[in-house]
Design a protein around this motif. Structure first.
Motif, PDB file in Angstrom:
ATOM      1  N   ARG A  16      49.661   5.238 -14.735  1.00  0.00           N
ATOM      2  CA  ARG A  16      49.177   4.601 -13.644  1.00  0.00           C
ATOM      3  C   ARG A  16      47.667   5.005 -13.640  1.00  0.00           C
ATOM      4  O   ARG A  16      46.997   4.053 -13.131  1.00  0.00           O
ATOM      5  CB  ARG A  16      49.995   5.460 -12.269  1.00  0.00           C
ATOM      6  N   LEU A  17      47.291   5.944 -14.077  1.00  0.00           N
ATOM      7  CA  LEU A  17      45.784   6.253 -14.013  1.00  0.00           C
ATOM      8  C   LEU A  17      45.114   5.304 -15.156  1.00  0.00           C
ATOM      9  O   LEU A  17      44.092   4.768 -14.572  1.00  0.00           O
ATOM     10  CB  LEU A  17      45.385   7.710 -14.402  1.00  0.00           C
ATOM     11  N   LEU A  18      45.741   5.110 -16.002  1.00  0.00           N
ATOM     12  CA  LEU A  18      45.227   4.211 -17.192  1.00  0.00           C
ATOM     13  C   LEU A  18      45.369   2.900 -16.643  1.00  0.00           C
ATOM     14  O   LEU A  18      44.246   1.787 -16.779  1.00  0.00           O
ATOM     15  CB  LEU A  18      45.973   4.209 -18.608  1.00  0.00           C
ATOM     16  N   GLU A  19      46.354   2.288 -15.855  1.00  0.00           N
ATOM     17  CA  GLU A  19      46.616   0.907 -15.740  1.00  0.00           C
ATOM     18  C   GLU A  19      45.776   0.708 -14.441  1.00  0.00           C
ATOM     19  O   GLU A  19      45.253  -0.512 -14.238  1.00  0.00           O
ATOM     20  CB  GLU A  19      48.057   0.539 -15.207  1.00  0.00           C
ATOM     21  N   GLU A  20      45.267   1.566 -13.699  1.00  0.00           N
ATOM     22  CA  GLU A  20      44.204   1.388 -12.329  1.00  0.00           C
ATOM     23  C   GLU A  20      42.802   1.600 -13.024  1.00  0.00           C
ATOM     24  O   GLU A  20      41.917   1.434 -11.902  1.00  0.00           O
ATOM     25  CB  GLU A  20      44.823   2.511 -11.425  1.00  0.00           C
ATOM     26  N   ASP A  21      42.610   1.973 -13.805  1.00  0.00           N
ATOM     27  CA  ASP A  21      41.093   2.286 -14.294  1.00  0.00           C
ATOM     28  C   ASP A  21      40.587   0.894 -14.446  1.00  0.00           C
ATOM     29  O   ASP A  21      40.940  -0.057 -15.051  1.00  0.00           O
ATOM     30  CB  ASP A  21      40.954   3.038 -15.767  1.00  0.00           C
ATOM     31  N   ALA A  22      39.244   0.837 -13.650  1.00  0.00           N
ATOM     32  CA  ALA A  22      38.754  -0.664 -13.503  1.00  0.00           C
ATOM     33  C   ALA A  22      38.303  -1.092 -15.221  1.00  0.00           C
ATOM     34  O   ALA A  22      38.055  -2.234 -15.488  1.00  0.00           O
ATOM     35  CB  ALA A  22      37.203  -0.582 -12.705  1.00  0.00           C
ATOM     36  N   LEU A  23      38.030  -0.048 -15.981  1.00  0.00           N
ATOM     37  CA  LEU A  23      37.496  -0.433 -17.330  1.00  0.00           C
ATOM     38  C   LEU A  23      38.797  -1.074 -18.307  1.00  0.00           C
ATOM     39  O   LEU A  23      38.491  -1.841 -18.860  1.00  0.00           O
ATOM     40  CB  LEU A  23      36.732   0.395 -17.946  1.00  0.00           C
ATOM     41  N   LEU A  24      39.617   0.088 -18.194  1.00  0.00           N
ATOM     42  CA  LEU A  24      40.836  -0.065 -19.120  1.00  0.00           C
ATOM     43  C   LEU A  24      41.841  -1.127 -18.642  1.00  0.00           C
ATOM     44  O   LEU A  24      42.734  -1.447 -19.788  1.00  0.00           O
ATOM     45  CB  LEU A  24      41.445   1.230 -19.242  1.00  0.00           C
ATOM     46  N   CYS A  25      41.736  -1.739 -17.575  1.00  0.00           N
ATOM     47  CA  CYS A  25      42.918  -2.423 -17.058  1.00  0.00           C
ATOM     48  C   CYS A  25      42.487  -3.878 -17.655  1.00  0.00           C
ATOM     49  O   CYS A  25      43.558  -4.923 -17.700  1.00  0.00           O
ATOM     50  CB  CYS A  25      42.924  -2.674 -15.523  1.00  0.00           C
ATOM     51  N   GLU A  26      41.457  -4.316 -17.996  1.00  0.00           N
ATOM     52  CA  GLU A  26      41.011  -5.401 -18.568  1.00  0.00           C
ATOM     53  C   GLU A  26      39.698  -5.318 -19.552  1.00  0.00           C
ATOM     54  O   GLU A  26      38.314  -5.120 -19.151  1.00  0.00           O
ATOM     55  CB  GLU A  26      40.617  -6.415 -17.768  1.00  0.00           C
ATOM     56  N   ILE A  27      40.342  -5.194 -20.896  1.00  0.00           N
ATOM     57  CA  ILE A  27      39.159  -4.800 -21.851  1.00  0.00           C
ATOM     58  C   ILE A  27      39.325  -5.589 -23.203  1.00  0.00           C
ATOM     59  O   ILE A  27      40.236  -6.185 -23.369  1.00  0.00           O
ATOM     60  CB  ILE A  27      39.628  -3.307 -22.201  1.00  0.00           C
ATOM     61  N   GLN A  28      38.055  -5.747 -23.921  1.00  0.00           N
ATOM     62  CA  GLN A  28      38.053  -6.289 -25.066  1.00  0.00           C
ATOM     63  C   GLN A  28      37.580  -5.121 -26.141  1.00  0.00           C
ATOM     64  O   GLN A  28      36.686  -4.693 -26.000  1.00  0.00           O
ATOM     65  CB  GLN A  28      36.824  -7.565 -25.302  1.00  0.00           C
ATOM     66  N   VAL A  29      38.469  -5.382 -27.277  1.00  0.00           N
ATOM     67  CA  VAL A  29      38.217  -4.218 -28.289  1.00  0.00           C
ATOM     68  C   VAL A  29      38.113  -4.927 -29.576  1.00  0.00           C
ATOM     69  O   VAL A  29      38.879  -5.815 -30.140  1.00  0.00           O
ATOM     70  CB  VAL A  29      39.240  -3.341 -28.429  1.00  0.00           C
ATOM     71  N   HIS A  83      45.038  -4.940 -22.118  1.00  0.00           N
ATOM     72  CA  HIS A  83      44.668  -3.399 -21.409  1.00  0.00           C
ATOM     73  C   HIS A  83      45.286  -2.289 -22.027  1.00  0.00           C
ATOM     74  O   HIS A  83      45.989  -2.556 -22.974  1.00  0.00           O
ATOM     75  CB  HIS A  83      45.369  -3.777 -20.005  1.00  0.00           C
ATOM     76  N   ILE A  84      44.952  -1.235 -21.565  1.00  0.00           N
ATOM     77  CA  ILE A  84      45.628   0.127 -22.143  1.00  0.00           C
ATOM     78  C   ILE A  84      46.323   0.613 -21.136  1.00  0.00           C
ATOM     79  O   ILE A  84      46.299   0.907 -19.856  1.00  0.00           O
ATOM     80  CB  ILE A  84      44.236   1.241 -22.342  1.00  0.00           C
ATOM     81  N   SER A  85      47.482   0.998 -21.687  1.00  0.00           N
ATOM     82  CA  SER A  85      48.561   1.691 -20.892  1.00  0.00           C
ATOM     83  C   SER A  85      49.226   2.723 -21.788  1.00  0.00           C
ATOM     84  O   SER A  85      48.979   3.128 -22.920  1.00  0.00           O
ATOM     85  CB  SER A  85      49.558   0.611 -20.593  1.00  0.00           C
ATOM     86  N   LEU A  86      50.150   3.457 -21.179  1.00  0.00           N
ATOM     87  CA  LEU A  86      50.898   4.757 -22.060  1.00  0.00           C
ATOM     88  C   LEU A  86      52.301   3.982 -22.076  1.00  0.00           C
ATOM     89  O   LEU A  86      53.070   3.498 -21.116  1.00  0.00           O
ATOM     90  CB  LEU A  86      50.890   5.572 -20.927  1.00  0.00           C
ATOM     91  N   TYR A  87      53.123   4.361 -23.307  1.00  0.00           N
ATOM     92  CA  TYR A  87      54.449   4.198 -23.632  1.00  0.00           C
ATOM     93  C   TYR A  87      54.886   5.317 -22.968  1.00  0.00           C
ATOM     94  O   TYR A  87      55.129   6.578 -23.697  1.00  0.00           O
ATOM     95  CB  TYR A  87      54.517   3.876 -24.893  1.00  0.00           C
ATOM     96  N   GLU A  88      55.669   5.366 -21.801  1.00  0.00           N
ATOM     97  CA  GLU A  88      56.201   6.545 -21.253  1.00  0.00           C
ATOM     98  C   GLU A  88      57.162   7.460 -22.078  1.00  0.00           C
ATOM     99  O   GLU A  88      57.360   8.711 -22.118  1.00  0.00           O
ATOM    100  CB  GLU A  88      57.041   6.300 -20.047  1.00  0.00           C
ATOM    101  N   LYS A  89      58.132   6.775 -22.977  1.00  0.00           N
ATOM    102  CA  LYS A  89      59.239   7.215 -23.761  1.00  0.00           C
ATOM    103  C   LYS A  89      58.617   8.408 -24.848  1.00  0.00           C
ATOM    104  O   LYS A  89      59.163   9.305 -25.040  1.00  0.00           O
ATOM    105  CB  LYS A  89      59.902   6.336 -24.431  1.00  0.00           C
ATOM    106  N   THR A  90      57.295   7.788 -25.451  1.00  0.00           N
ATOM    107  CA  THR A  90      56.886   8.826 -26.420  1.00  0.00           C
ATOM    108  C   THR A  90      55.377   9.454 -26.117  1.00  0.00           C
ATOM    109  O   THR A  90      55.098  10.406 -26.557  1.00  0.00           O
ATOM    110  CB  THR A  90      56.386   7.945 -27.548  1.00  0.00           C
TER     111      THR A  90
END
Length: 404
Positions: A16-29, A83-90
């Protein structure tokens, strides 16, 4: 401990922290693709890396379906939007890709659109300024790389359609920073030579970067200023360049360009045969109708008719006979003249006219004509075409003129 969190709770919180971060929720890499795998479900799994770090990434099938014009593979530098997020299972965080483009393609596409719109506004794409491609081409200039597969494909198609056509390859770069100027200069040289009936400008397929020379303004203006009709043949059927818009005719592939540039001599002879038979039928029918009409009008006169009526009828028959003879003579002369013109044209195109005068045509084992002694090597197998047949031979000794 009562205040202990479960692993699931921790991972969910971090996600949730990652997905709500203003930078990481919409990013170009930007990075290089590695460990690329396309799953049977359509999902894409890969690692995006640079010289110091790496991040795991995934692109789901619904987004991967939009990559119809780009084929991802290991080693390609790309720009990922997502966007950056976390795969909960791993408990692993990763980049979830929504869009993927090769590095630099966005800038090239923008430049392509700007030049295309500017040249269109200037009128360089206007169909009214385009020149017609000649039906009878005695000489075809190929402005392309002399070592690519495209030039061999074009030569093969032209030889198959009409062995009498002269092919002139004007070598040029077709890729790289110096290619555009080289292509423009080659087009100008063909115009200065003034012996080609039509010119094919192109190359085989490739990426937008590979084909970019044909999107340069200098090439577009060289094509637009050409007095010789230009057929563009750049890449595959789905590839479009500025050169295609400016050219007098766009062919989907180099081989297709060769088909358009040169008439099939077999089809021409077939049409001539049809024309000849049609003319014979028309003349035969006209003669038959004339005979039938004369027989009807010159029948035995009735003894009860006055003599002057018989004389008038005979005079009428004589006049009608002269008119019919004159009409048939004109029609026959017109048909013969048409056949003679077509025959003379075919004789000019055909190598047989040269063979009858004692000349011969030398080709390599692939059927490509040899026009210079420099193209031969000792021990090379060749075919010699003459008036009454062909001979297979082997070169024993290549001797060049001393002045060359």
């Amino acid at each position: 401990m009562d205040n202990a969190f479960t692993v699931t709770q921790v991972n969910r919180y971090i996600k949730r922290l990652l997905e709500e971060d203003a930078l990481l929720c919409e990013i170009q890499v930007e990075g290089e693709l590695s460990n690329f795998k396309r799953h049977s479900s359509g999902h894409l799994y890969f690692t995006l890396k640079d010289s110091s770090a790496a991040i795991n990434a995934v692109m789901f099938a619904s987004y991967a379906a939009g990559l119809s014009t780009f084929e991802p593979k290991n080693g390609v530098k790309v720009t990922i939007s997502g966007h950056i997020s976390l795969y909960e299972k791993t408990g692993q965080y990763q980049l979830y890709a929504v869009r993927m483009t090769p590095v630099g393609e966005g800038n090239l596409q923008a430049a392509f659109i700007r030049l295309r719109d500017a040249l269109e506004k200037e009128g360089l794409f206007d169909p009214l300024r385009k020149k017609a491609i000649p039906y009878w081409a005695n000489t075809v200039a190929l402005v392309t790389s002399p070592t690519g597969a495209a030039v061999q494909d074009m030569i093969k198609v032209i030889r198959e359609r009409n062995p009498g056509v002269k092919i002139v390859v004007v070598p040029t770069l077709v890729q790289g920073s110096e290619a555009a100027a080289d292509i423009a200069q080659a087009i100008q040289l063909v115009n200065e030579w003034q012996k080609a009936d039509v010119m094919i400008v192109g190359r085989g397929g490739g990426s937008i970067e590979d084909l970019w020379a044909f999107n340069e303004e200098v090439v577009a203006r060289a094509i637009a200023n050409s007095d010789i009709p230009v057929i563009s043949a750049v890449g595959h059927e789905t590839d479009f360049t500025i050169a295609d818009f400016v050219a007098d005719l766009r062919a989907p592939t180099p081989s297709a360009a060769a088909v358009v540039a040169v008439a099939d001599i077999t089809e021409v002879f077939s049409k001539m045969d049809i024309l000849y038979k049609r003319a014979n039928r028309a003349i035969t029918q006209a003669i038959s109708e004339a005979k039938n009409r004369l027989m009807f009008l010159s029948g035995k006169p009735s003894m009860t008719r006055p003599l002057d009526g018989i004389v008038m009828r005979q005079l009428h028959v004589q006049q009608l006979t002269r008119e019919l003879e004159h009409s048939m003579s004109d029609k026959l002369k017109e048909q013969r003249n048409d056949l003679e013109r077509q025959t003379q044209l075919l004789e000019k195109l055909s190598p047989y006219s040269l063979w009858k005068r004692g000349y011969a045509t030398v080709c390599n084992m692939d059927g490509v004509g040899i026009q210079s002694i420099k193209s031969l090597q000792n021990g090379q197998n060749i075919t010699i075409y003459m008036q009454d047949g062909e001979a297979k031979a082997q070169v024993l000794n290549v001797i060049q003129n001393r002045g060359e």
